[in-house]
Structures are given as structure tokens and as C-alpha cells.
Motif scaffolding. Structure first.
Motif, PDB file in Angstrom:
ATOM      1  N   GLN A  38       0.837  -1.196   0.000  1.00  0.00           N
ATOM      2  CA  GLN A  38       0.000   0.000   0.000  1.00  0.00           C
ATOM      3  C   GLN A  38       0.875   1.250   0.000  1.00  0.00           C
ATOM      4  OE1 GLN A  38      -2.770  -0.159   3.265  1.00  0.00           O
ATOM      5  NE2 GLN A  38      -3.660  -2.104   2.624  1.00  0.00           N
ATOM      6  N   CYS A  39       0.935   1.927  -1.142  1.00  0.00           N
ATOM      7  CA  CYS A  39       1.669   3.192  -1.247  1.00  0.00           C
ATOM      8  C   CYS A  39       0.923   4.269  -0.466  1.00  0.00           C
ATOM      9  CB  CYS A  39       1.815   3.592  -2.711  1.00  0.00           C
ATOM     10  SG  CYS A  39       2.556   5.228  -2.967  1.00  0.00           S
ATOM     11  N   SER A  40       1.660   5.176   0.160  1.00  0.00           N
ATOM     12  CA  SER A  40       1.042   6.217   0.990  1.00  0.00           C
ATOM     13  C   SER A  40       0.669   7.470   0.193  1.00  0.00           C
ATOM     14  CB  SER A  40       1.989   6.611   2.130  1.00  0.00           C
ATOM     15  OG  SER A  40       3.159   7.234   1.620  1.00  0.00           O
ATOM     16  N   TYR A  41       0.853   7.459  -1.126  1.00  0.00           N
ATOM     17  CA  TYR A  41       0.623   8.661  -1.929  1.00  0.00           C
ATOM     18  C   TYR A  41      -0.791   9.211  -1.756  1.00  0.00           C
ATOM     19  CZ  TYR A  41      -0.047  11.627  -6.051  1.00  0.00           C
ATOM     20  OH  TYR A  41      -0.343  12.671  -6.888  1.00  0.00           O
ATOM     21  N   VAL A  65      10.609   8.144  -1.546  1.00  0.00           N
ATOM     22  CA  VAL A  65       9.580   7.109  -1.597  1.00  0.00           C
ATOM     23  C   VAL A  65       9.273   6.601  -0.199  1.00  0.00           C
ATOM     24  CG1 VAL A  65      10.245   6.426  -3.923  1.00  0.00           C
ATOM     25  CG2 VAL A  65      11.298   5.276  -1.980  1.00  0.00           C
ATOM     26  N   CYS A  66       8.036   6.157  -0.007  1.00  0.00           N
ATOM     27  CA  CYS A  66       7.611   5.603   1.280  1.00  0.00           C
ATOM     28  C   CYS A  66       8.214   4.213   1.467  1.00  0.00           C
ATOM     29  CB  CYS A  66       6.088   5.550   1.354  1.00  0.00           C
ATOM     30  SG  CYS A  66       5.320   4.427   0.159  1.00  0.00           S
ATOM     31  N   CYS A  69       6.918   1.467  -1.057  1.00  0.00           N
ATOM     32  CA  CYS A  69       7.484   1.571  -2.402  1.00  0.00           C
ATOM     33  C   CYS A  69       8.986   1.265  -2.403  1.00  0.00           C
ATOM     34  CB  CYS A  69       7.229   2.953  -2.978  1.00  0.00           C
ATOM     35  SG  CYS A  69       5.496   3.250  -3.410  1.00  0.00           S
ATOM     36  N   CYS A  73       8.932  -1.420  -5.079  1.00  0.00           N
ATOM     37  CA  CYS A  73       9.250  -0.828  -6.384  1.00  0.00           C
ATOM     38  C   CYS A  73      10.724  -0.479  -6.565  1.00  0.00           C
ATOM     39  CB  CYS A  73       8.425   0.437  -6.601  1.00  0.00           C
ATOM     40  SG  CYS A  73       6.656   0.261  -6.292  1.00  0.00           S
ATOM     41  N   CYS A  90       4.689  10.617  -0.985  1.00  0.00           N
ATOM     42  CA  CYS A  90       5.528   9.668  -1.722  1.00  0.00           C
ATOM     43  C   CYS A  90       5.616  10.078  -3.199  1.00  0.00           C
ATOM     44  CB  CYS A  90       4.956   8.261  -1.590  1.00  0.00           C
ATOM     45  SG  CYS A  90       5.908   7.001  -2.487  1.00  0.00           S
ATOM     46  N   CYS A  92       6.936   8.069  -5.590  1.00  0.00           N
ATOM     47  CA  CYS A  92       7.024   6.913  -6.480  1.00  0.00           C
ATOM     48  C   CYS A  92       5.989   6.955  -7.613  1.00  0.00           C
ATOM     49  CB  CYS A  92       6.890   5.619  -5.680  1.00  0.00           C
ATOM     50  SG  CYS A  92       7.062   4.116  -6.672  1.00  0.00           S
ATOM     51  N   CYS A 100       5.096   3.094 -10.577  1.00  0.00           N
ATOM     52  CA  CYS A 100       4.811   2.538  -9.255  1.00  0.00           C
ATOM     53  C   CYS A 100       4.061   1.221  -9.417  1.00  0.00           C
ATOM     54  CB  CYS A 100       3.984   3.527  -8.431  1.00  0.00           C
ATOM     55  SG  CYS A 100       3.543   2.936  -6.789  1.00  0.00           S
ATOM     56  N   LEU A 102       2.547  -0.365  -7.156  1.00  0.00           N
ATOM     57  CA  LEU A 102       1.410  -0.457  -6.245  1.00  0.00           C
ATOM     58  C   LEU A 102       0.206   0.346  -6.734  1.00  0.00           C
ATOM     59  CD1 LEU A 102       3.283  -0.205  -2.816  1.00  0.00           C
ATOM     60  CD2 LEU A 102       2.699  -2.238  -4.140  1.00  0.00           C
TER      61      LEU A 102
END
Length: 386
Positions: A38-41, A65-66, A69, A73, A90, A92, A100, A102
């Protein structure tokens, strides 16, 4: 023709293989106990752990990046671990060099992120920081609360800058630890660092420097260096005392729990009396301390030197001089004056008066992770308290 039998030491049973895989999963979970899918973007700006990807980023366009990622990634990329950053989104999903894994679809570039030299792998203000190698670094580094850059203890005058800890020193060994001098101000004695560059850039911070709770390393007066060979004999720390809390305007309570206030006398001709007209609250008194003359002279000298040598780094072998870095005791931020006169400057401080909660991804169970990811680039740091 029959095949030769394998050597007994090379035979692996299925239970042993499963045990080895389980051990690897536990090791991976210890390093990254959170889900990495789970990306935090989508959560926007957060106070979260960030790594700089030097494979995807450039000097003009860094990429942070988080944790998710970094593993999913960018695991095979050149990563620099930056620990926690405030108000960061993030990068990514916005990177054009690597899609990315994710989120998939490319997202708009983040315009609210703040980047610095750390994203290029450069730290501190010394020459060592320009060629920083985490595998060779032995000295502890401290993060500035304002700019979030990292500085060597010796570059902050906590240790002798003319005698930094050698790069090949094993600080974990008992023998090496016993020969390393203790810093003038141990890390357990203060809560945060604000570097001299951030102090001189803000008038309110400059006013507090060297006062109670805002410690500064200064040279001792009338000390002959030849007669005082030890670093701690030639330097001192001012502002060690905790600041007094602002005085309260509330009245003390009576033993029965009600405030000790005068009540209007009831008129004998009326069973009730008209309640008193409420008066406006008294203005909050200003608690701004008087400036410390020595600290102000040091900061003025540092600002003049920095202006004259804007692009010059301070080599670790240079002669020691006071630089004006400030170490905040635990209660320093909460005792900053917020009266009507000081509030405009308080609102422009380069750091919050209280730490925001740090974003933590959903915790995962040890059994669901695949093989352990490669470790990120790390270094012996003293992180800022959450």
C-alpha cells in the motif's frame, strides 16, 4: 552408471528447509513489520519514513519514496534512508523513470515536498558529509528539527572537531567505546537540535538561543589551550536549566473544589442579585527571555562568516570555533512565548510546537512476507523524538 550419492552435509530435509524459510520471514518482519502493498501517496502529506531513490531521482528532481514503495518498487535501486520527514508525499507514483507497482497509473508531481542535500546522499556541513559512505561512518549524527539535515557530533562541537572518530572505528566494541570521549551534552540530555543556519534565519529562534532550555556550546573564557588539552576543559554548555513554565492566570481552587473567587453580596431587598457583567480576559503576558549576550555575539559572527563563505564547507581538521547550534531541552518548545506580540513570529517557525503523529502502515504478520528485502542504506544516527 549410477549417480554419486550427495555428501551428508549437503542434504537438506524438508522440515529444515521450511524452518530456514520461516527464519528468513521472521528476519524480514523484524526489519519491516508492515505491509508493503500500500503506497502512501493517496494519503497526501504525512510525517512518515522516507528513502531517497538516487536511481530514479536526479539532482534537479529528487525522488523520495515511502517504505512500501522502497521495498515493492525500488528494492534493487540505490536508496538512501532519510528516516522521518514532515509533510511529505511519496514520489514513487509521480516518477517518470519507474512506474509505481502499487498504484500503476502515473500521478501528478508533488509540489508541496521539500528536498535538500540529503536526497543526494550528502550530509552535514563538512567535507566528510559530501563523500558520505554509511559503511565507513563511525560517528553519530543528529537531525536538525527545522531543516531536517543531519550533522556529526564533532561538527556541532559536542566532540573535538580536530579529532573526529576514525572511520574504521568499531563503536560497538568495548575497547573502542572506552577510548571515545563522551560528548559535552549527551543525547539523553536534550530533545532536539536546531542548527545554527536555521537559528540565524529566524529572529525569534535567535532571541531564544543560549537562554534557559536552549543550550549552546561556547568556549570557556580565559582558558589557555596548552594548559587544558581536553576538549571538555576548553568548552562549556550554556542554557542547561529548564525554562520556567509560563505563569497561569487561573485562581487556585478551594479545599472544597470550587475556585477561590469573590461572590457578589446579595441585596437584602431581593432574593436574587443581578449577575456581574463579564469582563474581557486579561492579555497574555509576554514571557520572551532577555537575549544571551554571548550567544548573540556567536550567532552574529557565524552569520557574517557564512555570508562571506557561502559555498565553503567546514573541514573536520579546521580549528574549532563556536558555530551557534542550539540544543533544545524537552520543555523548550512548549514554553515558547505565544503572546499577541510574539505570535506572528511563532506562526513562521520552521518547525511545529508539537510533533505530528507519525504515519505507520498496516502491521503485517510474520508469515505473510516473502523473502527478506535487501537492507536500505543506513547510518549511526540519533533520531529526533517523535
Amino acid at each position: 552408471m549410477s549417480r554419486p550419492s550427495p555428501a551428508p552435509d549437503s542434504i537438506t530435509t524438508l522440515p529444515a528447509h521450511l524452518d530456514a524459510q520461516a527464519a528468513l520471514r521472521r528476519e524480514a518482519h523484524d526489519w519491516m513489520p508492515y505491509r508493503v502493498d500500500q503506497c502512501s501517496y493517496a494519503r497526501g502529506p504525512l510525517r512518515q519514513r522516507i528513502s531517497s531513490c538516487r536511481t530514479c531521482g536526479t539532482e534537479d528532481a529528487p525522488v523520495g519514496v515511502c517504505d512500501a514503495c522502497a521495498v515493492s518498487c525500488h528494492a534493487e535501486h540505490d536508496l538512501v534512508e532519510l528516516f522521518t520527514r514532515r509533510d511529505f508525499t511519496c514520489d514513487c507514483p509521480t516518477s517518470h523513470r519507474a512506474r509505481c507497482a502499487l498504484l500503476g497509473a502515473a500521478q501528478p508531481r508533488n509540489t508541496g515536498n521539500t528536498y535538500g542535500r540529503n536526497f543526494l546522499g550528502e550530509f552535514c556541513r563538512c567535507e566528510r558529509g559530501k563523500r558520505y559512505d554509511p559503511m565507513d561512518e563511525a560517528e553519530s549524527m543528529i537531525e536538525c528539527l527545522a531543516c531536517q539535515d543531519w550533522f556529526h557530533e564533532s561538527c556541532l562541537n559536542l566532540q573535538d572537531p580536530c579529532n573526529p572518530i576514525p572511520a574504521d572505528t568499531d563503536t560497538s566494541s568495548t575497547t573502542s567505546s572506552s577510548t571515545i570521549e563522551s560528548p559535552l551534552l549527551p543525547s539523553t540530555a536534550y530533545a532536539h537540535l536546531v542548527c545554527s543556519g536555521c537559528i540565524t534565519a529566524h529572529p525569534l529562534l535567535q532571541r531564544y538561543a543560549g537562554t534557559q532550555g536552549w543550550c549552546m556550546v561556547v568556549p570557556r573564557e580565559n582558558v589557555d589551550p596548552a594548559a587544558a588539552p581536553e576538549w571538555a576543559e576548553r568548552w562549556d554548555v550554556i542554557g542547561r536549566r529548564e525554562p520556567s513554565p509560563p505563569s497561569s492566570t487561573k485562581r487556585a481552587r478551594s479545599p472544597h473544589g470550587s475556585p477561590l473567587v469573590k461572590r457578589p453580596r446579595l441585596s437584602s431587598s431581593s432574593p436574587t442579585a443581578t449577575p456581574p457583567t463579564p469582563t474581557s480576559a486579561a492579555p497574555k503576558p509576554c514571557t520572551l527571555p532577555a537575549p544571551n549576550p554571548l550567544a548573540q555575539r556567536i550567532l552574529a559572527s557565524f552569520a557574517a562568516s557564512a555570508a562571506a563563505n557561502a559555498d565553503a564547507a567546514v573541514p573536520p581538521s579546521s580549528s574549532a570555533r563556536a558555530r551557534g547550534d542550539v540544543f533544545l531541552l524537552p520543555s523548550a518548545r512548549e514554553n515558547i512565548c505565544t503572546c499577541a506580540s510574539c505570535m506572528p513570529d511563532v506562526q513562521t517557525l520552521p518547525f511545529p510546537l508539537e510533533d505530528e503523529p507519525e504515519y505507520e502502515p498496516v502491521e503485517d504478520s510474520p508469515g505473510t512476507l516473502p523473502c527478506p528485502p535487501p537492507p536500505l542504506v543506513g547510518f549511526p544516527l540519533i533520531p529526533s523524538p517523535a
